[in-house]
Design a protein around this motif. Structure first.
Motif, PDB file in Angstrom:
ATOM      1  N   PRO A  42       0.808  -1.219   0.000  1.00 17.66           N
ATOM      2  CA  PRO A  42       0.000   0.000   0.000  1.00 17.66           C
ATOM      3  C   PRO A  42       0.845   1.274   0.000  1.00 17.66           C
ATOM      4  O   PRO A  42       1.965   1.304   0.524  1.00 17.66           O
ATOM      5  N   CYS A  43       0.256   2.319  -0.557  1.00 13.21           N
ATOM      6  CA  CYS A  43       0.885   3.640  -0.577  1.00 13.21           C
ATOM      7  C   CYS A  43       1.136   4.090   0.866  1.00 13.21           C
ATOM      8  O   CYS A  43       0.234   4.013   1.700  1.00 13.21           O
ATOM      9  N   PRO A  44       2.360   4.564   1.145  1.00 12.39           N
ATOM     10  CA  PRO A  44       2.635   5.019   2.524  1.00 12.39           C
ATOM     11  C   PRO A  44       1.810   6.243   2.902  1.00 12.39           C
ATOM     12  O   PRO A  44       1.605   6.514   4.087  1.00 12.39           O
ATOM     13  N   GLY A  45       1.302   6.952   1.913  1.00  9.56           N
ATOM     14  CA  GLY A  45       0.535   8.161   2.208  1.00  9.56           C
ATOM     15  C   GLY A  45      -0.905   7.892   2.602  1.00  9.56           C
ATOM     16  O   GLY A  45      -1.454   8.555   3.478  1.00  9.56           O
ATOM     17  N   CYS A  46      -1.533   6.902   1.970  1.00  8.95           N
ATOM     18  CA  CYS A  46      -2.980   6.736   2.193  1.00  8.95           C
ATOM     19  C   CYS A  46      -3.399   5.293   2.475  1.00  8.95           C
ATOM     20  O   CYS A  46      -4.543   5.042   2.865  1.00  8.95           O
ATOM     21  N   GLY A  47      -2.513   4.325   2.259  1.00  8.67           N
ATOM     22  CA  GLY A  47      -2.858   2.941   2.596  1.00  8.67           C
ATOM     23  C   GLY A  47      -3.614   2.192   1.501  1.00  8.67           C
ATOM     24  O   GLY A  47      -3.973   1.034   1.684  1.00  8.67           O
ATOM     25  N   VAL A  63       2.268   2.668  -8.088  1.00  6.42           N
ATOM     26  CA  VAL A  63       1.610   3.943  -8.386  1.00  6.42           C
ATOM     27  C   VAL A  63       0.311   4.043  -7.593  1.00  6.42           C
ATOM     28  O   VAL A  63      -0.525   3.138  -7.634  1.00  6.42           O
ATOM     29  N   CYS A  64       0.170   5.135  -6.850  1.00  8.45           N
ATOM     30  CA  CYS A  64      -1.052   5.372  -6.073  1.00  8.45           C
ATOM     31  C   CYS A  64      -2.041   6.187  -6.897  1.00  8.45           C
ATOM     32  O   CYS A  64      -1.662   7.021  -7.711  1.00  8.45           O
ATOM     33  N   LEU A  65      -3.290   5.918  -6.649  1.00 15.24           N
ATOM     34  CA  LEU A  65      -4.358   6.646  -7.346  1.00 15.24           C
ATOM     35  C   LEU A  65      -4.268   8.147  -7.091  1.00 15.24           C
ATOM     36  O   LEU A  65      -4.450   8.958  -7.990  1.00 15.24           O
ATOM     37  N   ASP A  66      -3.964   8.511  -5.838  1.00 13.01           N
ATOM     38  CA  ASP A  66      -3.943   9.930  -5.474  1.00 13.01           C
ATOM     39  C   ASP A  66      -2.544  10.531  -5.390  1.00 13.01           C
ATOM     40  O   ASP A  66      -2.371  11.726  -5.587  1.00 13.01           O
ATOM     41  N   HIS A  67      -1.561   9.685  -5.049  1.00 16.36           N
ATOM     42  CA  HIS A  67      -0.239  10.240  -4.743  1.00 16.36           C
ATOM     43  C   HIS A  67       0.832   9.903  -5.773  1.00 16.36           C
ATOM     44  O   HIS A  67       2.013  10.160  -5.547  1.00 16.36           O
ATOM     45  N   GLY A  68       0.448   9.296  -6.863  1.00 14.85           N
ATOM     46  CA  GLY A  68       1.420   9.020  -7.920  1.00 14.85           C
ATOM     47  C   GLY A  68       2.421   7.931  -7.557  1.00 14.85           C
ATOM     48  O   GLY A  68       2.152   7.078  -6.711  1.00 14.85           O
TER      49      GLY A  68
HETATM   50 ZN   LIG Z   1      -1.643   7.247  -1.741  1.00 15.19          ZN
END
Ligand SMILES: [Zn+2]
Length: 314
Positions: free
Chosen positions: A190-195, A219-224
């Motif tokens: 998971p993205c470290p920013g949002c999980g 690649v995160c949906l929101d954070h790239g």
């Molecule tokens: Zn994210």
């Protein structure tokens, strides 16, 4: 009549493959517990652990409770039959998808696990609500102890991570076994920013693998784009694996314990059969694997379907 026990032709340097272990057992078993007898005689374990994995995603259905009951009954029978200590290990799969969304532009699917959506305390509350009382009753009725382990706790252990890193060295030869339909193993970090994580790991890449661990890009949906590093000595970042892959890593990790025979129970393989119509509908709704397309757009609590009790003692 039993199907022929086919093996692939032996070629120099190529191990033969046992294609269907079930064919070996056809008409050979008088009782389910006999499935374990050769293992027990060969391994002479100090104890046997019956592992039941269940997705923690809502109220369990009857089939799940049946499989869990079978695990306790088998533990009791095995203890009596082989005079060996037995225990039930409840694997609470809190990495079950809580919500799945599609990126409207790229159509990549993203998911958030129950653990990431609810947190540790609420997952514990879910387990308590749906399972604790039931398991206490089974424990009392069969005089069998049980332990609860969440997937989140399991994936954080050095043993699990070390085995995962070992599989990466053989990813090319493993991937069609782990993902027969497309060959893309689902390693979700998971993205470290949002999980949130890429559901099908479409853009998750292994960038580096060396003695320090493995580095992935995703690649995160929101954070790239982001980069994460898996180190066996560190319990972060979260490592979410698709069902087949998780089982491979878990079984290899458990198999290193030479004193304990681990029996992963899968209802049907242990002779618990759902009615035909029910089985068909399950197959239609969830083709392929536990994280097949049918999970898309199915947020929130729903009837769980994650019972996994397999006989695969290491
Ligand atoms: Zn994210």
């Amino acid at each position: 009549m039993a199907a022929p026990n086919r093996t692939a032709p032996n070629r120099p340097g190529r191990p033969s493959l046992l294609l269907s272990p079930n064919s070996v057992l056809a008409n050979a078993l008088l009782r389910t517990i006999d499935l374990l007898r050769p293992r027990v005689h060969a391994a002479r374990p100090a104890r046997i652990e019956f592992v039941v994995g269940t997705q923690i995603n809502g109220a369990p259905h009857l089939g799940t409770n049946l499989v869990q009951t079978a695990a306790f009954l088998l533990a009791k029978t095995a203890r009596r039959e082989f005079s060996i200590d037995t225990v039930v290990r409840f694997g609470a799969l809190d990495n079950a998808p809580h919500e799945v969304v599609l990126d409207p532009e790229t159509h990549h699917a993203y998911q958030q696990t129950y653990y990431h959506a609810l947190g540790k305390d609420q997952v514990a509350a879910l387990i308590d609500t749906y399972y604790t009382q039931f398991f206490n009753s089974l424990s009392e009725a069969t005089d069998t102890d049980y332990v609860v382990e969440t997937y989140t706790d399991q994936q954080a252990t050095p043993g699990f991570r070390a085995e995962f890193l070992r599989t990466l060295e053989r990813l090319e030869s493993l991937r069609w076994w782990m993902a027969p339909s497309h060959g893309t193993v689902h390693i979700r970090i998971p993205c470290p920013g949002c999980g949130w994580a890429e559901k099908r790991a479409d853009r998750t890449k292994l960038a580096r693998l060396d003695e320090d661990g493995a580095t992935f890009t995703a690649v995160c949906l929101d954070h790239g784009s982001y980069e994460t590093h898996i180190d066996p000595e560190d319990d972060q970042p979260y490592l979410d694996l698709a069902t087949l892959y998780r089982n491979l890593v878990k079984e290899r990790a458990l198999g290193r314990d030479g004193d304990t025979l681990h029996v992963d129970d899968e209802g049907r393989r242990l002779g618990l059969r759902l009615p035909t119509r029910r089985r068909r509908s399950r197959r239609t709704r969830h083709p392929g694997s536990a994280d097949a397309d049918a999970d898309l757009h199915a947020p929130g609590a729903r009837a769980d379907r994650g019972e996994a009790v397999q006989v695969v003692a290491a």
